[in-house]
Design an enzyme around this catalytic site. Structure first.
Site, PDB file in Angstrom:
ATOM      1  N   GLY A  56       2.669  12.057  -2.136  1.00  0.00           N
ATOM      2  CA  GLY A  56       4.044  12.469  -1.865  1.00  0.00           C
ATOM      3  C   GLY A  56       4.997  12.051  -2.976  1.00  0.00           C
ATOM      4  O   GLY A  56       4.879  10.952  -3.532  1.00  0.00           O
ATOM      5  N   GLN A  57       5.965  12.912  -3.235  1.00  0.00           N
ATOM      6  CA  GLN A  57       7.036  12.573  -4.192  1.00  0.00           C
ATOM      7  C   GLN A  57       7.871  11.408  -3.683  1.00  0.00           C
ATOM      8  O   GLN A  57       8.579  10.756  -4.449  1.00  0.00           O
ATOM      9  CB  GLN A  57       7.923  13.799  -4.436  1.00  0.00           C
ATOM     10  CG  GLN A  57       8.955  13.569  -5.519  1.00  0.00           C
ATOM     11  CD  GLN A  57      10.083  14.563  -5.478  1.00  0.00           C
ATOM     12  OE1 GLN A  57       9.838  15.773  -5.450  1.00  0.00           O
ATOM     13  NE2 GLN A  57      11.315  14.075  -5.447  1.00  0.00           N
ATOM     14  N   MET A  86      -1.452   4.569   4.385  1.00  0.00           N
ATOM     15  CA  MET A  86      -1.562   3.264   5.050  1.00  0.00           C
ATOM     16  C   MET A  86      -1.319   3.418   6.554  1.00  0.00           C
ATOM     17  O   MET A  86      -1.045   2.428   7.242  1.00  0.00           O
ATOM     18  CB  MET A  86      -0.580   2.270   4.441  1.00  0.00           C
ATOM     19  CG  MET A  86      -0.882   2.023   2.952  1.00  0.00           C
ATOM     20  SD  MET A  86      -0.395   0.410   2.376  1.00  0.00           S
ATOM     21  CE  MET A  86       1.362   0.466   2.671  1.00  0.00           C
ATOM     22  N   GLN A 120       4.835   5.739  -8.028  1.00  0.00           N
ATOM     23  CA  GLN A 120       3.405   5.595  -7.727  1.00  0.00           C
ATOM     24  C   GLN A 120       2.627   6.812  -8.231  1.00  0.00           C
ATOM     25  O   GLN A 120       1.582   6.678  -8.882  1.00  0.00           O
ATOM     26  CB  GLN A 120       3.235   5.433  -6.210  1.00  0.00           C
ATOM     27  CG  GLN A 120       1.826   5.579  -5.703  1.00  0.00           C
ATOM     28  CD  GLN A 120       1.751   5.304  -4.212  1.00  0.00           C
ATOM     29  OE1 GLN A 120       1.844   4.156  -3.789  1.00  0.00           O
ATOM     30  NE2 GLN A 120       1.600   6.327  -3.413  1.00  0.00           N
ATOM     31  N   GLY A 164       5.881  13.153   7.193  1.00  0.00           N
ATOM     32  CA  GLY A 164       5.679  13.143   5.738  1.00  0.00           C
ATOM     33  C   GLY A 164       4.188  13.144   5.416  1.00  0.00           C
ATOM     34  O   GLY A 164       3.707  13.946   4.609  1.00  0.00           O
ATOM     35  N   HIS A 165       3.454  12.233   6.065  1.00  0.00           N
ATOM     36  CA  HIS A 165       1.995  12.189   5.860  1.00  0.00           C
ATOM     37  C   HIS A 165       1.355  13.512   6.279  1.00  0.00           C
ATOM     38  O   HIS A 165       0.458  14.019   5.603  1.00  0.00           O
ATOM     39  CB  HIS A 165       1.369  11.078   6.710  1.00  0.00           C
ATOM     40  CG  HIS A 165       1.817   9.692   6.369  1.00  0.00           C
ATOM     41  ND1 HIS A 165       2.506   8.890   7.247  1.00  0.00           N
ATOM     42  CD2 HIS A 165       1.654   8.953   5.242  1.00  0.00           C
ATOM     43  CE1 HIS A 165       2.742   7.708   6.685  1.00  0.00           C
ATOM     44  NE2 HIS A 165       2.239   7.721   5.468  1.00  0.00           N
ATOM     45  N   GLN A 209      -1.577  -4.786  -2.474  1.00  0.00           N
ATOM     46  CA  GLN A 209      -0.317  -4.241  -2.990  1.00  0.00           C
ATOM     47  C   GLN A 209       0.905  -4.881  -2.341  1.00  0.00           C
ATOM     48  O   GLN A 209       2.035  -4.470  -2.592  1.00  0.00           O
ATOM     49  CB  GLN A 209      -0.279  -2.717  -2.857  1.00  0.00           C
ATOM     50  CG  GLN A 209      -0.187  -2.194  -1.444  1.00  0.00           C
ATOM     51  CD  GLN A 209      -0.375  -0.690  -1.387  1.00  0.00           C
ATOM     52  OE1 GLN A 209      -1.457  -0.189  -1.654  1.00  0.00           O
ATOM     53  NE2 GLN A 209       0.679   0.044  -1.062  1.00  0.00           N
TER      54      GLN A 209
HETATM   55  P1  AMP Z   1       1.978   5.409   2.691  1.00  0.00           P
HETATM   56  O1  AMP Z   1       1.248   5.500   3.988  1.00  0.00           O
HETATM   57  O2  AMP Z   1       3.399   4.996   2.830  1.00  0.00           O
HETATM   58  O3  AMP Z   1       1.215   4.614   1.649  1.00  0.00           O
HETATM   59  O4  AMP Z   1       2.066   6.892   2.115  1.00  0.00           O
HETATM   60  C1  AMP Z   1       0.910   7.671   1.945  1.00  0.00           C
HETATM   61  C2  AMP Z   1       1.276   8.944   1.223  1.00  0.00           C
HETATM   62  O5  AMP Z   1       2.255   9.653   1.991  1.00  0.00           O
HETATM   63  C3  AMP Z   1       1.882   8.710  -0.159  1.00  0.00           C
HETATM   64  O6  AMP Z   1       1.388   9.684  -1.067  1.00  0.00           O
HETATM   65  C4  AMP Z   1       3.355   8.897   0.100  1.00  0.00           C
HETATM   66  O7  AMP Z   1       4.088   9.311  -1.046  1.00  0.00           O
HETATM   67  C5  AMP Z   1       3.348   9.985   1.157  1.00  0.00           C
HETATM   68  N1  AMP Z   1       4.596   9.980   1.922  1.00  0.00           N
HETATM   69  C6  AMP Z   1       5.163   8.929   2.550  1.00  0.00           C
HETATM   70  N2  AMP Z   1       6.344   9.285   3.088  1.00  0.00           N
HETATM   71  C7  AMP Z   1       6.528  10.598   2.785  1.00  0.00           C
HETATM   72  C8  AMP Z   1       7.564  11.547   3.030  1.00  0.00           C
HETATM   73  N3  AMP Z   1       8.674  11.226   3.704  1.00  0.00           N
HETATM   74  N4  AMP Z   1       7.417  12.815   2.551  1.00  0.00           N
HETATM   75  C9  AMP Z   1       6.302  13.150   1.853  1.00  0.00           C
HETATM   76  N5  AMP Z   1       5.300  12.305   1.579  1.00  0.00           N
HETATM   77  C10 AMP Z   1       5.407  11.040   2.031  1.00  0.00           C
END
Ligand code: AMP
Length: 285
Positions: A147-148, A30, A153, A36-37, A61
């Site tokens: 991501g874990q 998003m 999810q 992390g991303h 969502q």
């Molecule tokens: P989001 O943009 O929050 O929807 O996250 C997109 C992807 O990035 C999802 O698969 C998340 O699990 C992963 N993600 C978000 N934060 C982290 C993090 N701190 N470490 C690893 N993966 C992450």
């Protein structure tokens, strides 16, 4: 890096790459990208020839009282970060293209979507599974990298992939944290001053639970009583939930043997934060 904003444009591009024999890894996000991303992009690069990332703040969502309107957005920064993380194709759909005004079709995974985060976010996982199903149908990747950080999810998407025969492999990547332990999240930008410090209590309670398990405690209730009270005693923080479940089945457990997920959510300063640890026979993931 090529930026594509239409569904047809992505379909054509991916079809050509598949025909050329390329392995494709897909990282849905998003936006408001953080390390992390970007770690998911690096993982994607290891798995495949082509890395495609999508950036789309999926309205379905978010609940009516949630933070859709104020969810952080940073198109310029995201394009720069995705480019330097080695993304080949950035799918940045025009928001209006993803759902027709008369959209009526939904994907939901029974039971798993109404526990843990689903309990306080009704409809959230139906929105997630629907957008991920749509994106998988558009991109048709060999590998889906998630991501874990969002362990529930990922477990739900894994079940959807199996149940509905999506031709993709889910790869789960570890949680990337700030140096003090806070799990990286786009929502962390909302945390200021004292609240940024208070947010650490979630990870501290998870590591307390982990330590208790490592010391031989196997009763989830004993572990959770201690871990929950750590959060409940932290001023300014409200505990949403802290639970131990099997992983990836997400079933309640009566002992901590096997592979278990310790997952929690807290609220502070109008921000909802989640975090988790997966433990398997004493080994942390
Ligand atoms: P989001 O943009 O929050 O929807 O996250 C997109 C992807 O990035 C999802 O698969 C998340 O699990 C992963 N993600 C978000 N934060 C982290 C993090 N701190 N470490 C690893 N993966 C992450």
């Amino acid at each position: 890096m090529e930026i594509i904003s239409t569904v047809d444009g992505v379909r054509r591009k991916m079809e050509a790459l598949r025909c050329a024999g390329k392995r494709i890894a897909f990282v849905p996000t998003m936006g408001a990208l953080h390390d992390g991303h970007l770690s998911l992009c690096r993982r994607a690069r290891k798995e495949a020839d082509i890395v495609i990332m999508s950036i789309y703040v999926n309205p379905t969502q978010f609940g009516p009282n949630e933070d859709l309107d104020r969810y952080p957005r940073d198109r310029e920064g995201d394009e720069r970060k995705a480019g330097s993380a080695g993304v080949d194709i950035l799918f940045y759909p025009d928001a209006a293209l993803m759902y027709e005004a008369d959209h009526r079709s939904w994907v939901s995974v029974d039971e798993l979507g109404s526990i843990l985060c689903g309990q306080s976010r009704p409809g959230h996982f139906r929105g997630v599974t629907t957008i991920v199903a749509k994106l998988l149908n558009i991109v048709r990747p060999h590998d889906l990298i998630m991501g874990q950080k969002d362990a529930q999810q990922a477990a739900i998407i894994q079940r959807m992939i199996r149940d509905l025969n999506f031709d993709t492999r889910l790869v789960l990547a570890p949680i990337i944290r700030e140096t003090d332990g806070l799990a990286m999240s786009s929502r962390n930008v909302y945390l200021r001053g004292e609240d940024r410090h208070r947010a650490l209590i979630l990870h501290q309670s998870l590591t307390l639970a982990e330590r208790l398990i490592e010391r031989g405690e196997t009763d989830p209730n004993t572990i959770l009583d201690q871990a929950r009270s750590l959060i409940q005693n932290q001023e300014g923080v409200t505990l949403d939930y802290l639970e131990i479940r099997s992983y990836p089945g997400l079933q309640p457990v009566t002992n901590t043997e096997g592979r278990v997920l310790i997952a929690g959510a807290i609220l502070l300063a109008d921000v909802r934060l989640i975090d988790n640890i997966i433990i398997e026979q004493g080994s942390k993931q």
